[in-house]
Scaffold this motif. Structure first.
Motif, short mmCIF file in Angstrom:
data_model
loop_
_atom_site.label_atom_id
_atom_site.label_comp_id
_atom_site.label_asym_id
_atom_site.label_seq_id
_atom_site.Cartn_x
_atom_site.Cartn_y
_atom_site.Cartn_z
N GLU A 106 0.83 -1.22 0.00
CA GLU A 106 0.00 0.00 0.00
C GLU A 106 0.86 1.26 0.00
OE1 GLU A 106 -3.41 2.22 2.73
OE2 GLU A 106 -2.54 0.32 3.39
N ARG A 107 1.88 1.31 0.87
CA ARG A 107 2.71 2.51 0.96
C ARG A 107 3.48 2.76 -0.34
NH1 ARG A 107 1.69 6.43 4.14
NH2 ARG A 107 3.82 7.06 3.73
N LEU A 108 4.02 1.70 -0.95
CA LEU A 108 4.73 1.87 -2.22
C LEU A 108 3.78 2.28 -3.34
CD1 LEU A 108 7.28 -1.06 -2.08
CD2 LEU A 108 7.81 1.37 -2.08
N ALA A 109 2.57 1.74 -3.34
CA ALA A 109 1.59 2.11 -4.37
C ALA A 109 1.17 3.58 -4.21
CB ALA A 109 0.38 1.20 -4.29
N ILE A 110 0.98 4.03 -3.00
CA ILE A 110 0.63 5.44 -2.77
C ILE A 110 1.78 6.34 -3.19
CG2 ILE A 110 0.17 7.13 -0.95
CD1 ILE A 110 -1.45 4.91 0.48
N LEU A 111 3.00 5.94 -2.88
CA LEU A 111 4.17 6.71 -3.30
C LEU A 111 4.26 6.78 -4.82
CD1 LEU A 111 6.76 8.23 -2.36
CD2 LEU A 111 7.95 6.05 -2.58
N ALA A 112 4.04 5.65 -5.48
CA ALA A 112 4.09 5.62 -6.95
C ALA A 112 2.96 6.46 -7.54
CB ALA A 112 3.99 4.18 -7.45
N SER A 113 1.79 6.45 -6.91
CA SER A 113 0.68 7.28 -7.39
C SER A 113 1.06 8.76 -7.32
CB SER A 113 -0.57 7.04 -6.55
OG SER A 113 -1.05 5.74 -6.74
N ARG A 114 1.62 9.17 -6.22
CA ARG A 114 2.04 10.56 -6.07
C ARG A 114 3.14 10.91 -7.08
NH1 ARG A 114 0.06 13.45 -1.47
NH2 ARG A 114 -1.80 12.25 -0.97
N LYS A 115 4.05 9.96 -7.27
CA LYS A 115 5.16 10.18 -8.19
C LYS A 115 4.67 10.41 -9.61
CE LYS A 115 9.47 7.88 -9.38
NZ LYS A 115 10.35 8.85 -8.82
N HIS A 116 3.64 9.68 -10.02
CA HIS A 116 3.12 9.77 -11.39
C HIS A 116 1.90 10.67 -11.51
CE1 HIS A 116 6.00 6.77 -12.54
NE2 HIS A 116 5.52 5.92 -11.65
N GLY A 117 1.55 11.37 -10.43
CA GLY A 117 0.44 12.32 -10.47
C GLY A 117 -0.92 11.66 -10.57
N LEU A 118 -1.06 10.43 -10.10
CA LEU A 118 -2.35 9.73 -10.14
C LEU A 118 -3.11 10.04 -8.87
CD1 LEU A 118 -1.01 6.31 -11.43
CD2 LEU A 118 -2.10 8.11 -12.77
N ARG A 119 -4.43 10.07 -9.00
CA ARG A 119 -5.28 10.40 -7.85
C ARG A 119 -6.17 9.22 -7.52
NH1 ARG A 119 -6.85 16.44 -7.51
NH2 ARG A 119 -7.92 15.44 -5.81
N GLY A 120 -6.68 9.20 -6.31
CA GLY A 120 -7.61 8.16 -5.90
C GLY A 120 -6.94 7.05 -5.12
N ARG A 121 -7.77 6.30 -4.43
CA ARG A 121 -7.26 5.21 -3.58
C ARG A 121 -7.42 3.84 -4.25
NH1 ARG A 121 -4.32 6.15 0.97
NH2 ARG A 121 -5.27 4.37 1.97
N ASN A 122 -7.59 3.80 -5.57
CA ASN A 122 -7.74 2.52 -6.24
C ASN A 122 -6.38 1.95 -6.64
OD1 ASN A 122 -7.26 4.41 -8.14
ND2 ASN A 122 -8.80 3.71 -9.59
N TRP A 123 -5.46 1.96 -5.71
CA TRP A 123 -4.10 1.52 -5.99
C TRP A 123 -4.02 0.02 -6.21
CZ3 TRP A 123 -2.16 -1.92 -2.52
CH2 TRP A 123 -2.72 -1.93 -1.24
N THR A 124 -4.99 -0.75 -5.68
CA THR A 124 -4.91 -2.20 -5.84
C THR A 124 -5.10 -2.63 -7.28
OG1 THR A 124 -7.24 -2.38 -5.25
CG2 THR A 124 -5.63 -2.73 -3.49
N THR A 125 -5.83 -1.84 -8.07
CA THR A 125 -6.01 -2.20 -9.48
C THR A 125 -4.87 -1.68 -10.34
OG1 THR A 125 -7.40 -0.24 -9.79
CG2 THR A 125 -8.52 -2.33 -9.30
#
Length: 190
Positions: free
Chosen positions: A143-162
């Motif tokens: 979860e923490r790495l996915a949230i970091l990657a989302s921020r890094k790539h400018g993605l929004r939302g909590r659908n990191w599992t998909t």
């Protein structure tokens, strides 16, 4: 025949102390004696004896005690899993390594910082009943790495599992704790 040599005494310049080194002939004699005497003494030991025996360790002794204690009245004592405090400390370390200010770093560098921490923590708690805690830690790291990657790539939302699946975290080569638990076999008589 022991070969004796003189080696420097630490902290005493000019002083030497004797050191005895077994020669090849000595090692052959010691091994032969061990091969002859070990079966004789092994036959006399009880199954509950663990001290200085081949293929028996302190971990095996602790596991035998845990198993026998847990059979008492069907209750579970001496369970070896990470406490809530220790798990919280690990989560704090993961959070510090994946804080949003680290988004400018490559994910491989973040993973390189995390892996020694995860590997050491897993090695310490791998003997026993840590499977559920290991799964929880793996999920938190994912979860923490996915949230970091989302921020890094400018993605929004909590659908990191998909977006960031198990395959993604595997390609990052994150050390996984799941599946590393070793349950020692207890040798104590029942």
């Amino acid at each position: 025949m022991l070969r004796r040599v003189k080696i420097p005494e630490p902290g005493w310049p000019g002083e030497f102390r004797p050191l005895s080194i077994p020669t090849v002939a000595d090692r052959v004699v010691m091994t032969a004696a061990k091969l002859v005497l070990e079966p004789v003494f092994e036959a006399q030991f009880t199954e509950a004896s663990y001290g200085f025996r081949p293929r028996r360790s302190a971990i095996d002794a602790c596991e035998a005690v845990r198993v026998s204690v847990n059979q008492w009245r069907g209750k579970y004592y001496l369970q070896r899993w990470p406490s809530a405090r220790v798990t919280r400390v690990l989560r704090d370390k993961v959070r510090a390594a994946t804080v949003i200010s680290k988004a400018e770093r490559p994910l491989s560098a973040v993973v390189a910082d995390l892996n020694p921490v995860l590997r050491g923590w897993g090695a310490y708690f791998r003997n026993g009943n840590s499977g559920r805690k290991f799964n929880a830690v793996d999920g938190y790291v994912h979860e923490r790495l996915a949230i970091l990657a989302s921020r890094k790539h400018g993605l929004r939302g909590r659908n990191w599992t998909t977006r960031f699946t198990y395959g993604w975290i595997t390609r990052l080569r994150v050390y996984r704790l799941t599946g590393t638990v070793r349950r020692a076999t207890a040798h104590a008589s029942r």
